[in-house]
Design a protein around this motif. Sequence first.
Motif, short mmCIF file in Angstrom:
data_model
loop_
_atom_site.label_atom_id
_atom_site.label_comp_id
_atom_site.label_asym_id
_atom_site.label_seq_id
_atom_site.Cartn_x
_atom_site.Cartn_y
_atom_site.Cartn_z
N PRO A 190 8.99 -9.32 -50.53
CA PRO A 190 9.63 -8.38 -49.62
C PRO A 190 9.02 -8.35 -48.24
O PRO A 190 9.70 -8.07 -47.28
CB PRO A 190 9.45 -7.03 -50.33
N VAL A 191 7.71 -8.63 -48.12
CA VAL A 191 7.06 -8.53 -46.83
C VAL A 191 6.22 -9.78 -46.59
O VAL A 191 5.44 -10.18 -47.43
CB VAL A 191 6.13 -7.29 -46.75
N LEU A 192 6.40 -10.39 -45.45
CA LEU A 192 5.59 -11.54 -45.05
C LEU A 192 4.91 -11.25 -43.74
O LEU A 192 5.46 -10.58 -42.87
CB LEU A 192 6.46 -12.80 -44.91
N ALA A 193 3.68 -11.75 -43.59
CA ALA A 193 2.99 -11.60 -42.31
C ALA A 193 3.74 -12.37 -41.24
O ALA A 193 4.42 -13.35 -41.51
CB ALA A 193 1.55 -12.12 -42.44
N ALA A 194 3.61 -11.92 -40.00
CA ALA A 194 4.38 -12.52 -38.91
C ALA A 194 4.03 -13.98 -38.71
O ALA A 194 4.89 -14.78 -38.36
CB ALA A 194 4.13 -11.73 -37.63
N ASP A 195 2.75 -14.35 -38.95
CA ASP A 195 2.32 -15.72 -38.67
C ASP A 195 2.23 -16.54 -39.94
O ASP A 195 1.70 -17.65 -39.94
CB ASP A 195 0.99 -15.72 -37.94
N GLY A 196 2.70 -16.05 -41.08
CA GLY A 196 2.63 -16.83 -42.31
C GLY A 196 2.71 -15.92 -43.52
O GLY A 196 2.82 -14.69 -43.40
N PRO A 197 2.67 -16.50 -44.70
CA PRO A 197 2.89 -15.69 -45.92
C PRO A 197 1.74 -14.76 -46.29
O PRO A 197 1.96 -13.76 -46.97
CB PRO A 197 3.10 -16.75 -47.00
N TYR A 198 0.50 -15.06 -45.85
CA TYR A 198 -0.65 -14.27 -46.30
C TYR A 198 -1.15 -13.30 -45.25
O TYR A 198 -1.12 -13.58 -44.05
CB TYR A 198 -1.79 -15.21 -46.73
N HIS A 199 -1.62 -12.13 -45.72
CA HIS A 199 -2.24 -11.16 -44.83
C HIS A 199 -3.29 -10.37 -45.60
O HIS A 199 -3.33 -10.39 -46.84
CB HIS A 199 -1.19 -10.21 -44.23
N PHE A 200 -4.15 -9.68 -44.87
CA PHE A 200 -5.24 -8.91 -45.47
C PHE A 200 -4.69 -7.72 -46.24
O PHE A 200 -3.81 -7.00 -45.77
CB PHE A 200 -6.19 -8.43 -44.37
N LEU A 201 -5.24 -7.50 -47.45
CA LEU A 201 -4.82 -6.38 -48.27
C LEU A 201 -5.89 -5.29 -48.34
O LEU A 201 -5.63 -4.14 -48.04
CB LEU A 201 -4.48 -6.85 -49.69
N LYS A 202 -7.10 -5.66 -48.74
CA LYS A 202 -8.17 -4.67 -48.89
C LYS A 202 -9.50 -5.39 -49.08
O LYS A 202 -9.54 -6.62 -49.19
CB LYS A 202 -7.89 -3.75 -50.06
N GLU A 203 -10.58 -4.60 -49.16
CA GLU A 203 -11.89 -5.16 -49.44
C GLU A 203 -12.56 -4.35 -50.54
O GLU A 203 -12.27 -3.17 -50.74
CB GLU A 203 -12.77 -5.20 -48.20
N ILE A 204 -13.47 -5.02 -51.26
CA ILE A 204 -14.25 -4.38 -52.31
C ILE A 204 -15.71 -4.44 -51.91
O ILE A 204 -16.29 -5.53 -51.85
CB ILE A 204 -14.06 -5.09 -53.66
N PRO A 205 -16.34 -3.31 -51.59
CA PRO A 205 -17.75 -3.33 -51.20
C PRO A 205 -18.65 -3.59 -52.40
O PRO A 205 -18.38 -3.12 -53.51
CB PRO A 205 -17.98 -1.92 -50.63
N ILE A 206 -19.70 -4.38 -52.17
CA ILE A 206 -20.70 -4.67 -53.21
C ILE A 206 -22.07 -4.44 -52.62
O ILE A 206 -22.41 -5.01 -51.58
CB ILE A 206 -20.58 -6.13 -53.71
N SER A 207 -22.87 -3.62 -53.25
CA SER A 207 -24.20 -3.30 -52.71
C SER A 207 -25.20 -4.40 -53.01
O SER A 207 -24.92 -5.35 -53.76
CB SER A 207 -24.69 -1.98 -53.32
N GLY A 208 -26.39 -4.27 -52.41
CA GLY A 208 -27.48 -5.19 -52.72
C GLY A 208 -27.69 -6.25 -51.67
O GLY A 208 -27.02 -6.30 -50.64
N GLU A 209 -28.67 -7.10 -51.94
CA GLU A 209 -29.05 -8.17 -51.04
C GLU A 209 -28.84 -9.52 -51.72
O GLU A 209 -28.60 -9.59 -52.91
CB GLU A 209 -30.52 -8.01 -50.63
N GLY A 210 -28.98 -10.57 -50.92
CA GLY A 210 -28.86 -11.92 -51.46
C GLY A 210 -27.57 -12.58 -51.05
O GLY A 210 -26.55 -11.93 -50.79
N GLY A 211 -27.63 -13.90 -51.00
CA GLY A 211 -26.47 -14.68 -50.59
C GLY A 211 -25.48 -14.86 -51.73
O GLY A 211 -25.55 -14.20 -52.76
N TRP A 212 -24.56 -15.79 -51.54
CA TRP A 212 -23.53 -16.04 -52.53
C TRP A 212 -23.10 -17.49 -52.46
O TRP A 212 -23.43 -18.22 -51.52
CB TRP A 212 -22.33 -15.12 -52.29
N ASP A 213 -22.33 -17.90 -53.46
CA ASP A 213 -21.79 -19.25 -53.46
C ASP A 213 -20.40 -19.22 -54.12
O ASP A 213 -19.48 -18.66 -53.55
CB ASP A 213 -22.74 -20.22 -54.16
N TYR A 214 -20.27 -19.72 -55.34
CA TYR A 214 -18.96 -19.84 -55.97
C TYR A 214 -18.38 -18.49 -56.40
O TYR A 214 -19.12 -17.58 -56.78
CB TYR A 214 -19.05 -20.73 -57.21
N LEU A 215 -17.05 -18.42 -56.37
CA LEU A 215 -16.28 -17.33 -56.96
C LEU A 215 -15.39 -17.94 -58.04
O LEU A 215 -14.81 -19.01 -57.83
CB LEU A 215 -15.40 -16.62 -55.93
#
Length: 344
Positions: A20-45
Amino acid sequence: MTKQFIATSILGLACAFLKPVLAADGPYHFLKEIPISGEGGWDYLSIDETARRLYVSHGTKVVVIDIDHDVVAGEITNTPGVHGIAIASDLNKGFTSNGRENKASMVDLKTLQTLLRVDTGENPDGMLYEPGQREVYMFNGRGQSATVINARDGKVVTTIPLGGRPEFPAADPKAGRVYDNLEDKSEIAIIDTTKHAVVNRWPVAPGEEPSGMAIDAAHHLIFVGCGNKVMEMIDGETGKVVGSVPIGDGVDANAFDPGTQYAFASCRDGTVTVAHEEAPDKLTVMQTLSTQRGSRTMALDPKTHRIYLAAAKFETPAETPPGGARQRPKMIPDTFKILIYGVN
């Protein structure tokens, strides 16, 4: 292959355009974020589509997120230098690549408790579960090898020399193959899953320094993100580069959505290229999605078509002295989060 490809492509396009809704510049747009506490880097999801969970490496642990409710649901601890986790959902097990201790942790995915630890080669990094043989592959960065583990009992089956530094892998169970990028060789190693041996090597030229990898298993097409800012589409039967599109700088991960026929490349410069697999030899850019600088790794949920990227804030790096080595900026504690993008 052609009739199946056309049917799948038409279905994918229909799914995309019926949103029903597409972003003006393409199909994907930002929805939300999930905060995660703590320190340290990241790699794979990694996504467990069946259990509706996202697994995110973070420092010395793996954070587990309920993707139906977008909340942190738990964590897998004591995984020193973890790069990521391979999900064997049919066995209710996960296998983390613990780079600092040269081991993999076999984890019960219901309790998130470690069942045992398995010795690997030096610095296990990339990983995957190959459901055809029910085996886990740990790709050892400094060891330039792959440790193959029986996912049922956690015992090492064999170690496969690769002859180069491995990066992201992908599996094609029907073809009995595992593919892995060899970044320093600018080639793909093809592993026979019954012989447990490298049976071929394909150059990715004109691509260079391949990092991310994803697969369209139905059409035996491999998507490879290369360091010279290109995503290639490679025939998984011949090794021929059959299509390519430009992408951002610092690519790390790729993903493929069989429902929409979209291929994704996430880059350190804060962009995700969304391309459409229109034919076995045609790949077309649909969107260059702006994310956040440093958000280089990604996972896709095929059910909702959402993509998830890790992000954080960083301190302003100090100026590099003449002739000195460039210093990585430090991550600001408690700013780590998951960014969610979608088409709804």
